[in-house]
Design an enzyme around this catalytic site. Structure first.
Site, PDB file in Angstrom:
ATOM      1  N   GLU A 191      -5.972   3.221  -1.638  1.00 19.31           N
ATOM      2  CA  GLU A 191      -6.843   2.683  -0.594  1.00 19.31           C
ATOM      3  C   GLU A 191      -6.694   3.463   0.704  1.00 19.31           C
ATOM      4  OE1 GLU A 191      -4.794   1.123  -2.689  1.00 19.31           O
ATOM      5  OE2 GLU A 191      -5.201  -1.024  -2.737  1.00 19.31           O
TER       6      GLU A 191
ATOM      7  N   GLU B 116       2.226   9.937  -5.123  1.00 22.49           N
ATOM      8  CA  GLU B 116       3.640   9.642  -4.917  1.00 22.49           C
ATOM      9  C   GLU B 116       4.423  10.879  -4.492  1.00 22.49           C
ATOM     10  OE1 GLU B 116       4.092   5.901  -7.986  1.00 22.49           O
ATOM     11  OE2 GLU B 116       5.082   7.769  -8.523  1.00 22.49           O
TER      12      GLU B 116
END
Length: 160
Positions: free
Chosen positions: A74, A63
């Site tokens: 992913e 993040e």
């Protein structure tokens, strides 16, 4: 005209139902999840990817305070693989996710829309389906044979 879309998927209540390879991917995704950087959402996701050559690589969500500058697990894994092994076929992707303070009530966590779109790009590029598994920490697993099962009206390069 109204039509229904049906998908085929497998639902495993326990990781004991998985193969040795699938269990290995599950473990690597769990380990990757532990290293996620998610101080804003407290939603930790790990991913393990099996390549055709047998190698397994992992990724986790990263993040950034400037949302949405971060990246999902992913895509972290797939983009690294694409940059370093551009000609390798991706065979399987295993995703494990949920809140940092995981509870028994959390369902298996599927890939977000952006990750689904990225996975379809890799399937299209390699002209081969990628088995996708998504799970929670309760060992419950959903398996689809292609991201197209989760994204039936997908957009790819054929539209361009």
């Amino acid at each position: 005209m109204k039509k229904d879309i049906k998908i085929n998927y497998e639902h495993f209540k326990s990781r004991n139902e998985l193969t040795e390879v699938e269990n290995s991917l599950f473990e690597k995704a769990i380990q990757a999840r532990k290293n996620a950087y998610a101080p804003y959402s407290n939603f930790f996701v790990g991913c393990a990817v099996l390549l055709e050559n047998g190698e397994i690589f992992s990724g986790n969500n990263q993040e950034n305070a400037a949302f949405p500058s971060g990246l999902c697990a992913e895509r972290t894994a797939l983009f690294w693989i694409g940059a370093n092994f551009p000609n390798q076929v991706v065979k399987k992707i295993f995703v494990v996710g949920g809140p940092k303070e995981f509870s028994e009530k959390n369902p298996p966590i599927p890939p977000c829309g952006a990750c689904r779109q990225s996975i379809i790009e890799y399937e299209t590029k390699q002209n081969e389906n990628i088995e996708l598994y998504f799970s929670n920490l309760n060992d419950e697993v959903i398996k689809v044979s292609s991201i197209k099962d989760l994204l039936p009206f997908y957009f790819d390069g054929t539209f361009l």
